[in-house]
Design a protein around this motif. Structure first.
Motif, mmCIF file in Angstrom:
data_model
loop_
_atom_site.group_PDB
_atom_site.id
_atom_site.type_symbol
_atom_site.label_atom_id
_atom_site.label_comp_id
_atom_site.label_asym_id
_atom_site.label_seq_id
_atom_site.Cartn_x
_atom_site.Cartn_y
_atom_site.Cartn_z
ATOM 1 N N ALA A 170 0.829 -1.202 0.000
ATOM 2 C CA ALA A 170 0.000 0.000 0.000
ATOM 3 C C ALA A 170 0.868 1.259 0.000
ATOM 4 C CB ALA A 170 -0.934 -0.003 1.200
ATOM 5 N N LEU A 171 1.902 1.273 0.821
ATOM 6 C CA LEU A 171 2.801 2.421 0.879
ATOM 7 C C LEU A 171 3.527 2.616 -0.441
ATOM 8 C CD1 LEU A 171 4.272 1.757 4.445
ATOM 9 C CD2 LEU A 171 2.770 3.656 3.814
ATOM 10 N N ASP A 172 3.982 1.507 -1.038
ATOM 11 C CA ASP A 172 4.699 1.591 -2.311
ATOM 12 C C ASP A 172 3.779 2.077 -3.432
ATOM 13 O OD1 ASP A 172 6.946 0.644 -1.022
ATOM 14 O OD2 ASP A 172 6.737 -1.418 -1.753
ATOM 15 N N THR A 173 2.541 1.582 -3.443
ATOM 16 C CA THR A 173 1.579 1.997 -4.468
ATOM 17 C C THR A 173 1.292 3.480 -4.377
ATOM 18 O OG1 THR A 173 0.535 -0.197 -4.507
ATOM 19 C CG2 THR A 173 -0.753 1.646 -5.367
ATOM 20 N N ALA A 174 1.074 3.954 -3.154
ATOM 21 C CA ALA A 174 0.787 5.377 -2.959
ATOM 22 C C ALA A 174 1.941 6.242 -3.440
ATOM 23 C CB ALA A 174 0.492 5.644 -1.487
ATOM 24 N N GLU A 175 3.153 5.837 -3.130
ATOM 25 C CA GLU A 175 4.318 6.616 -3.550
ATOM 26 C C GLU A 175 4.478 6.600 -5.067
ATOM 27 O OE1 GLU A 175 9.105 7.040 -2.591
ATOM 28 O OE2 GLU A 175 8.010 5.273 -1.909
ATOM 29 N N ALA A 176 4.323 5.416 -5.686
ATOM 30 C CA ALA A 176 4.538 5.286 -7.122
ATOM 31 C C ALA A 176 3.487 6.028 -7.940
ATOM 32 C CB ALA A 176 4.564 3.803 -7.507
ATOM 33 N N GLU A 177 2.247 6.077 -7.418
ATOM 34 C CA GLU A 177 1.147 6.641 -8.194
ATOM 35 C C GLU A 177 0.705 8.014 -7.698
ATOM 36 O OE1 GLU A 177 -2.047 3.848 -8.821
ATOM 37 O OE2 GLU A 177 -0.671 2.154 -9.043
ATOM 38 N N GLY A 178 1.423 8.562 -6.731
ATOM 39 C CA GLY A 178 1.089 9.888 -6.231
ATOM 40 C C GLY A 178 -0.237 9.936 -5.496
ATOM 41 N N LEU A 179 -0.545 8.879 -4.749
ATOM 42 C CA LEU A 179 -1.808 8.772 -4.028
ATOM 43 C C LEU A 179 -1.579 8.998 -2.540
ATOM 44 C CD1 LEU A 179 -3.146 5.577 -5.854
ATOM 45 C CD2 LEU A 179 -3.548 7.977 -6.449
ATOM 46 N N THR A 180 -2.662 9.121 -1.786
ATOM 47 C CA THR A 180 -2.565 9.340 -0.343
ATOM 48 C C THR A 180 -2.227 8.033 0.358
ATOM 49 O OG1 THR A 180 -4.213 11.093 -0.465
ATOM 50 C CG2 THR A 180 -3.755 10.174 1.710
ATOM 51 N N ALA A 181 -1.122 8.007 1.064
ATOM 52 C CA ALA A 181 -0.689 6.804 1.779
ATOM 53 C C ALA A 181 -1.389 6.715 3.127
ATOM 54 C CB ALA A 181 0.824 6.843 1.996
ATOM 55 N N PRO A 182 -1.532 5.499 3.669
ATOM 56 C CA PRO A 182 -2.053 5.383 5.039
ATOM 57 C C PRO A 182 -1.132 6.119 5.999
ATOM 58 C CG PRO A 182 -1.114 3.293 4.291
ATOM 59 C CD PRO A 182 -1.186 4.184 3.097
ATOM 60 N N SER A 183 -1.735 6.796 6.971
ATOM 61 C CA SER A 183 -0.943 7.598 7.905
ATOM 62 C C SER A 183 -0.852 6.975 9.291
ATOM 63 C CB SER A 183 -1.520 9.010 8.020
ATOM 64 O OG SER A 183 -2.801 8.985 8.623
#
Length: 332
Positions: A170-183
């Motif tokens: 999930a963290l990698d996907t958010a970073e790669a696609e410019g999405l909001t990561a879980p906080s």
């Protein structure tokens, strides 16, 4: 030990909201109380500066209970006439029937139920995505969460007891696609269960500030505050250590007494002694319980984190349980 000061706030991870160090849960809570008691508890939470409510519609998977707890919460908010600015909400998105039941539908239903009694919740400050199920397309979960953020349903999100591998994706996907990561991560954490939150997997994310910790199940469904045979459904016994937890309660009470505190205050103070902990989620069902729990803040301030952790080190009972979120029973 009583508390008369101001409840501290901490940030619920990068990009998350500032929240009080206490969060009040809803599972088996509002539906166990009389209307006047619900209103009194909410009023006290607002007065004390700890009006952060975890509110969910429990009607999926093992929680297919057609619970009315969220409806009752909404009714109490309406009856009190509380302005939305005076409280914060954390919602739930369930993976049990995902993607058949999508996040947009879940959000619409949840917000409608809370507001069905006349309150206007607007949106949630944040949500927890859980419980984790196998064969989930994690990358798509992150994308679907982003769609709800873009729609204005909430502004940030966290996960509930996800395996470390899934959270990393999930963290990698958010970073790669410019999405909001879980906080943040909502994990079982407390005096007796520490392996997942303090182990090498989640521990690294908490240490470097990638995530904040929301501690849940700190009282083990009431066992660690003296209710040794809970009469209601409580959380899963991860690792099969519940008998040992029951047996440990007298020692918990003894240590608490040595500090001039209650077992509940000791349990919450322990959680807050971890700098990764943004807040502790518990299920108070009366003003008396909330006021007692507030005393944990005074206990931590007086004794300090190091002394509390030293005094309670022996209570860590899940040392042998795997710390990567893929739970297994402890070795024989």
């Amino acid at each position: 030990m009583t508390f008369t000061g101001e409840v501290p706030v901490r940030r619920l991870g990068p990009g998350g909201p500032e929240v009080p160090v206490f969060a009040l849960g809803s599972w088996n809570i509002w539906d166990r109380m009389e209307p006047e008691d619900r209103r009194a508890l909410i009023e006290r939470a607002v007065e004390a500066g700890t009006a952060f409510f975890d509110v969910a519609y429990y009607n999926m998977g093992p929680h297919a209970e057609a619970s009315r707890t969220d409806l009752l919460f909404g009714e109490a908010i309406r009856e009190l006439g509380l302005d939305r600015s005076r409280y914060q909400l954390c919602g739930k998105l369930w993976l049990w029937e995902y993607p058949r039941t999508g996040f947009a539908e879940q959000m619409d239903v949840s917000l409608e139920r809370i507001g069905a009694a006349g309150a206007d919740p607007g949106s949630f400050e944040t949500v927890v995505v859980g419980d984790f199920m196998g064969d989930i397309d994690i990358a798509q979960v992150v994308r679907d969460v982003q769609l709800e953020i873009d729609r204005g349903s909430f502004a940030s999100w966290g996960v509930n007891n996800w395996p470390a591998e899934a959270l990393q994706l999930a963290l990698d996907t958010a970073e790669a696609e410019g999405l909001t990561a879980p906080s943040f991560a909502q994990l079982k954490y407390g005096l007796v269960r520490r392996s997942m939150a303090e182990g090498e997997f989640y521990g690294k994310w908490f240490a470097d500030g990638t995530l904040a910790l929301q501690a849940s199940d700190a009282f083990e469904g009431g066992i660690l505050v003296g209710k040794l045979t809970p009469g209601r459904k409580i959380g899963a016994d991860v690792g099969g250590i519940r008998e040992r937890i029951v047996a440990a309660y007298p020692r918990v009470a003894e240590i608490a007494a040595s500090f001039g505190a209650t077992p509940a205050q000791l349990g919450i103070a322990f959680c807050l002694a971890n700098p990764a902990t943004a807040n502790v989620l518990f299920g108070a069902s009366s003003v008396r319980q909330l006021d007692d729990n507030l005393g944990a803040i005074s206990l931590l301030a007086r004794e300090g984190a190091e002394r509390i952790r030293e005094a309670t080190a022996e209570l860590w009972l899940d040392r042998e349980v795997r710390a990567d979120g893929v739970w297994a029973p402890p070795a024989a």
